[in-house]
Design an enzyme around this catalytic site. Structure first.
Site, short mmCIF file in Angstrom:
data_model
loop_
_atom_site.label_atom_id
_atom_site.label_comp_id
_atom_site.label_asym_id
_atom_site.label_seq_id
_atom_site.Cartn_x
_atom_site.Cartn_y
_atom_site.Cartn_z
N ASP A 82 -36.82 -22.30 7.98
CA ASP A 82 -35.86 -21.13 7.58
C ASP A 82 -35.25 -21.53 6.57
O ASP A 82 -34.90 -22.69 6.19
CB ASP A 82 -34.87 -20.85 8.76
CG ASP A 82 -33.90 -19.79 8.59
OD1 ASP A 82 -34.28 -18.97 7.81
OD2 ASP A 82 -32.94 -20.06 9.02
N ARG A 83 -34.56 -20.81 5.73
CA ARG A 83 -33.90 -20.93 4.33
C ARG A 83 -32.52 -21.60 4.80
O ARG A 83 -31.96 -22.35 4.66
CB ARG A 83 -34.05 -19.92 3.28
CG ARG A 83 -33.59 -20.57 2.09
CD ARG A 83 -33.40 -19.31 0.96
NE ARG A 83 -32.38 -18.52 1.17
CZ ARG A 83 -32.11 -17.66 0.33
NH1 ARG A 83 -32.74 -17.20 -0.52
NH2 ARG A 83 -31.03 -16.96 0.34
N ASP A 84 -31.75 -20.16 4.84
CA ASP A 84 -30.11 -20.23 5.09
C ASP A 84 -29.91 -20.98 6.44
O ASP A 84 -30.27 -20.53 7.73
CB ASP A 84 -29.71 -18.82 4.88
CG ASP A 84 -29.88 -17.98 3.72
OD1 ASP A 84 -30.04 -18.82 2.59
OD2 ASP A 84 -30.19 -16.78 3.58
N TYR A 99 -25.57 -13.40 2.13
CA TYR A 99 -26.49 -12.84 1.13
C TYR A 99 -26.57 -13.65 -0.30
O TYR A 99 -26.09 -13.36 -1.30
CB TYR A 99 -26.02 -11.50 0.71
CG TYR A 99 -26.00 -10.52 2.09
CD1 TYR A 99 -27.14 -10.09 2.62
CD2 TYR A 99 -24.52 -10.44 2.57
CE1 TYR A 99 -27.06 -9.65 3.79
CE2 TYR A 99 -24.69 -9.57 3.82
CZ TYR A 99 -25.59 -9.15 4.16
OH TYR A 99 -25.87 -8.35 5.48
N CYS A 147 -38.66 -11.71 4.10
CA CYS A 147 -38.67 -10.41 4.09
C CYS A 147 -37.75 -9.57 3.74
O CYS A 147 -36.36 -9.90 3.96
CB CYS A 147 -38.53 -10.39 6.04
SG CYS A 147 -38.46 -8.66 6.47
N HIS A 192 -36.97 -6.34 4.16
CA HIS A 192 -36.75 -5.20 4.94
C HIS A 192 -35.70 -5.34 5.87
O HIS A 192 -35.28 -6.26 6.43
CB HIS A 192 -38.06 -4.85 5.81
CG HIS A 192 -39.40 -5.01 4.96
ND1 HIS A 192 -40.33 -6.02 5.04
CD2 HIS A 192 -39.93 -4.01 4.11
CE1 HIS A 192 -41.12 -5.81 4.51
NE2 HIS A 192 -40.96 -4.76 3.52
N CYS A 219 -40.39 -3.63 10.13
CA CYS A 219 -41.67 -4.19 9.64
C CYS A 219 -42.11 -5.39 10.61
O CYS A 219 -41.23 -5.49 11.73
CB CYS A 219 -41.31 -4.99 8.28
SG CYS A 219 -40.00 -6.11 8.42
N CYS A 246 -42.59 -8.36 9.74
CA CYS A 246 -42.20 -9.80 8.83
C CYS A 246 -40.97 -10.28 9.33
O CYS A 246 -40.56 -11.29 9.18
CB CYS A 246 -42.52 -9.66 7.55
SG CYS A 246 -41.93 -8.44 6.57
N LYS A 270 -38.15 -11.73 11.17
CA LYS A 270 -38.05 -12.68 12.14
C LYS A 270 -37.04 -11.97 13.32
O LYS A 270 -36.03 -11.68 12.87
CB LYS A 270 -37.55 -14.08 11.92
CG LYS A 270 -38.37 -14.93 11.32
CD LYS A 270 -37.83 -16.35 10.71
CE LYS A 270 -36.91 -16.01 9.66
NZ LYS A 270 -36.28 -17.38 9.15
#
Length: 170
Positions: free
Chosen positions: A11-13, A22, A92, A94, A107, A109, A111
């Site tokens: 995961d990134r953040d 954000y 993602c 969305h 969607c 995608c 999570k």
């Protein structure tokens, strides 16, 4: 018999970088301690590295795909400078409550759905038995399990130490 690669999904953040609401500006990027080193360590061990990140800020109109891509390009350069390599960053954009029409929908995608992971399994020859995900939230682990791989919950600290602990148990 074809050889399949082992891989780690991040995961990134909250895992690679400090979770800033954000995040899209390079000036706001702060790395998690040991993050770049963890990617470099895994790269040297022969793992393919992927990032799977929900980016609803795009659907919400807070930033554009191009702005996010600029941040991702910078992150990849920083990781490469430490000897790591990210094979691909899946994101993602969305969110059903988004303001940007093209991204304002459900969607598969986002999570905890496994769409981004499934896409990686379609695009790369990966051995699910030798893949795992590190995330900082339940939805990350749920996405990993839905894709048929092990998920680990990172609760902070040094990411390289966390990765080494996981690998010692394998």
């Amino acid at each position: 018999m074809s050889m399949k690669d082992k891989a780690v999904f991040f995961d990134r953040d909250g895992v690679l970088n400090v979770d800033v609401d954000y995040l899209y500006k390079i000036s706001d990027l702060r790395w998690i301690e040991g993050a770049r080193e963890a990617v470099a360590y895994l790269t040297k061990l022969g793992y393919k590295i992927f990032v799977v990140t929900n980016q609803s800020g795009i659907a919400r109109g807070y930033y554009t795909v191009a702005q996010m891509q600029e941040l991702h390009d910078f992150m990849q350069q920083e990781i490469a400078a430490c000897g790591g390599k990210i094979a691909k960053i899946y994101y993602c954009p969305h969110h059903k409550e988004g303001k940007v029409a093209e991204f304002a929908h459900e969607c598969d995608c986002r999570k905890p759905k496994p769409g981004m992971l499934n896409q990686a399994f379609e695009e790369y020859a990966l051995d699910k038995e030798q893949c795992f995900l590190i995330g900082d939230g339940a939805r990350d682990v749920e996405a990993a399990e839905a894709a048929g791989i092990k998920g680990y919950l990172f609760k902070g600290g040094n990411l390289l130490d966390f990765v080494k602990t996981i690998l010692e148990k394998k």
